[in-house]
Scaffold this active site. Structure first.
Site, PDB file in Angstrom:
ATOM      1  N   ASN A   1      58.905  87.794  22.559  1.00  0.00           N
ATOM      2  CA  ASN A   1      60.355  87.539  22.472  1.00  0.00           C
ATOM      3  C   ASN A   1      60.697  86.501  21.415  1.00  0.00           C
ATOM      4  O   ASN A   1      61.762  86.543  20.807  1.00  0.00           O
ATOM      5  CB  ASN A   1      60.926  87.032  23.811  1.00  0.00           C
ATOM      6  CG  ASN A   1      60.774  88.019  24.938  1.00  0.00           C
ATOM      7  OD1 ASN A   1      59.717  88.089  25.545  1.00  0.00           O
ATOM      8  ND2 ASN A   1      61.801  88.801  25.224  1.00  0.00           N
TER       9      ASN A   1
ATOM     10  N   ALA B   1      70.312  80.418  27.718  1.00  0.00           N
ATOM     11  CA  ALA B   1      71.614  80.852  28.245  1.00  0.00           C
ATOM     12  C   ALA B   1      71.870  80.279  29.636  1.00  0.00           C
ATOM     13  O   ALA B   1      72.793  80.684  30.336  1.00  0.00           O
ATOM     14  CB  ALA B   1      71.679  82.378  28.276  1.00  0.00           C
TER      15      ALA B   1
ATOM     16  N   LEU C   1      69.882  80.617  32.246  1.00  0.00           N
ATOM     17  CA  LEU C   1      69.480  81.603  33.255  1.00  0.00           C
ATOM     18  C   LEU C   1      68.060  81.373  33.763  1.00  0.00           C
ATOM     19  O   LEU C   1      67.447  82.255  34.357  1.00  0.00           O
ATOM     20  CB  LEU C   1      69.604  83.026  32.679  1.00  0.00           C
ATOM     21  CG  LEU C   1      71.017  83.409  32.203  1.00  0.00           C
ATOM     22  CD1 LEU C   1      70.997  84.766  31.531  1.00  0.00           C
ATOM     23  CD2 LEU C   1      72.012  83.402  33.364  1.00  0.00           C
ATOM     24  N   GLY C   2      67.524  80.178  33.513  1.00  0.00           N
ATOM     25  CA  GLY C   2      66.221  79.831  34.078  1.00  0.00           C
ATOM     26  C   GLY C   2      65.039  80.536  33.430  1.00  0.00           C
ATOM     27  O   GLY C   2      64.028  80.783  34.081  1.00  0.00           O
TER      28      GLY C   2
ATOM     29  N   SER D   1      62.932  79.452  31.145  1.00  0.00           N
ATOM     30  CA  SER D   1      61.719  78.621  31.026  1.00  0.00           C
ATOM     31  C   SER D   1      61.035  78.450  32.389  1.00  0.00           C
ATOM     32  O   SER D   1      59.813  78.408  32.482  1.00  0.00           O
ATOM     33  CB  SER D   1      62.044  77.249  30.420  1.00  0.00           C
ATOM     34  OG  SER D   1      62.811  76.481  31.314  1.00  0.00           O
TER      35      SER D   1
ATOM     36  N   ASP E   1      65.455  75.521  39.355  1.00  0.00           N
ATOM     37  CA  ASP E   1      65.152  76.774  38.663  1.00  0.00           C
ATOM     38  C   ASP E   1      63.773  77.315  39.056  1.00  0.00           C
ATOM     39  O   ASP E   1      63.624  78.501  39.352  1.00  0.00           O
ATOM     40  CB  ASP E   1      65.210  76.581  37.144  1.00  0.00           C
ATOM     41  CG  ASP E   1      66.636  76.410  36.630  1.00  0.00           C
ATOM     42  OD1 ASP E   1      67.533  76.172  37.464  1.00  0.00           O
ATOM     43  OD2 ASP E   1      66.855  76.499  35.411  1.00  0.00           O
TER      44      ASP E   1
END
Length: 396
Positions: free
Chosen positions: A55, A141, A143-144, A146, A204
């Site tokens: 990615n 973003a 959205l967790g 990492s 997270d």
């Protein structure tokens, strides 16, 4: 050391209610987002340990023999070990990074090295292996992504080194670890998060480990019992924002207008608690009325967040578009742009959902149809993974 290929996945997260209020001691509800990060760990005998992150275009490899010669006593143990700035500097030396590197791509490499060296040194010799991680989650973003990465790494390395058992039974497509094993995965994942974020809250990685829904208040994290998997649209406005600046703005607004802002925060807290109550009822038997209440709570919270000053024109546009289609949305996370969520009731007709998605894409937003309340970290058989996931993990 396990000799088989391991396939592990972990979910991202969204904040359902309580963002910003949580900074001031109120309740936040965080839910697992069924956009997942996937990891493949392949044992080797080539004397190398490799990391491939397609990615973000990263491929790295190290000689196991040279890593074996390192003095890793500085890493301590996960049981209460405090990861210091000195540890991170030492990891940068190992990785061959400049001292001032703080970009997320390089921090992802440091988190891998930290977890590999810390977990695998229990072996007679550091293992030779290849790790590939591919994610459905956009990075940066809120959205967790990492945390899902750290959880996948911790679960795969602990399993490969037989610190925890391989949980997949014959004939099953996916398996989950026991509560005790999840505690250990979460503990190590939190250490990985600390390499990347310095001082994370731990929410997270907990959501990514356990899945479902969690309540968080002043450092205390507890799971909600069997929350329903709710269908949502997740929308990324792609407007960048600074969480730190937005949090500071809310704080200064609270100091400037305490009589106005403190009741807003109390009201957001009440929304979180009411939502928690409704989700508890829905675990047994969800009704259309429950969905109507959830929609009202979403609308009220969005107005409160605007009053706190963390709205944005892009989020207003998002809400206008979904309202025109009879749907209800709110920002999720820090606000000021970033992402929003839209609840999809079970009785919605397919054409209505598609029309909404088209309208949102027409605004230049990225849009995913997914669910919240997804399962936490899991292990999979190769045949159970979608072709797109297989392709992502095979991308070289």
């Amino acid at each position: 050391m396990l000799s088989e290929v391991l396939l592990v996945s972990a979910p991202g997260k969204v904040i359902l209610h309580g963002e910003h209020a949580v900074v001031h001691g109120k309740v936040a509800l965080a839910v697992a987002l069924n956009l997942r990060t996937f990891l493949r760990l392949q044992p080797h005998s080539n004397g190398k340990v490799g990391l491939n992150l397609p990615n973000i275009g990263i491929r790295r490899a190290w000689d196991v023999a040279s890593l074996q010669l390192l003095d890793t006593s500085f890493l301590g143990h996960s049981d209460g070990a405090v990861l210091t700035a000195e540890h991170v500097e030492k990891l940068k030396e190992v990785a061959g990074f400049p001292e001032d590197c703080v970009d997320p791509e390089r921090l992802a490499v440091l988190a891998f090295l930290y977890l590999y060296l810390s977990i695998c040194r229990s072996q007679r010799a550091l293992p030779s292996l290849d790790v590939t991680v591919w994610s459905e989650l956009p990075t940066g973003a809120g959205l967790g992504s990492s945390a899902a990465y750290s959880v996948c790494l911790a679960a795969a390395l602990l399993t490969a080194c037989e610190e925890i058992p391989y949980p997949l039974k014959d004939g099953e497509a996916a398996g989950r670890w026991t509560e005790e094993n999840l505690e250990l995965i979460n503990k190590w994942a939190f250490q990985g998060e600390r390499v990347i974020h310095g001082n994370p809250s731990g929410v997270d990685n907990a959501v990514s480990t356990w899945g479902g829904a969690l309540r968080y208040q002043q450092g205390k994290i507890s799971s909600l019992k069997r929350p329903p998997a709710l269908k949502i649209l997740l929308i990324n406005t792609k407007v960048p924002r600074s969480t730190k600046a937005l949090v500071a703005n809310v704080r200064s607004r609270l100091l400037k207008f305490p009589e106005i802002v403190a009741p807003l925060l109390t009201s957001i807290d009440a929304i979180s608690l009411e939502c928690e109550r409704v989700l508890g009822e829905m675990a047994a038997a969800p009704t259309p009325e429950h969905y109507l209440v959830l929609e009202e709570l979403i609308d009220m919270n969005q107005h409160h967040l605007n009053a706190l000053g963390v709205g944005h024109a892009s989020l207003d546009r998002l809400c206008q578009v979904t309202t025109a289609h009879g749907l209800h949305s709110k920002l999720t996370g820090a606000g000021g742009g970033g992402c929003g969520i839209t609840l999809l009731r079970p009785d919605l007709e397919r054409p209505e959902v598609e029309a909404t998605k088209r309208a949102l894409s027409g605004c230049g937003f990225d849009c995913w149809e997914t669910s919240i309340g997804a399962p936490g970290v899991s292990v999979h058989t190769a045949t159970s993974l979608d072709a797109s996931v297989q392709q992502g993990l095979d991308s070289l």
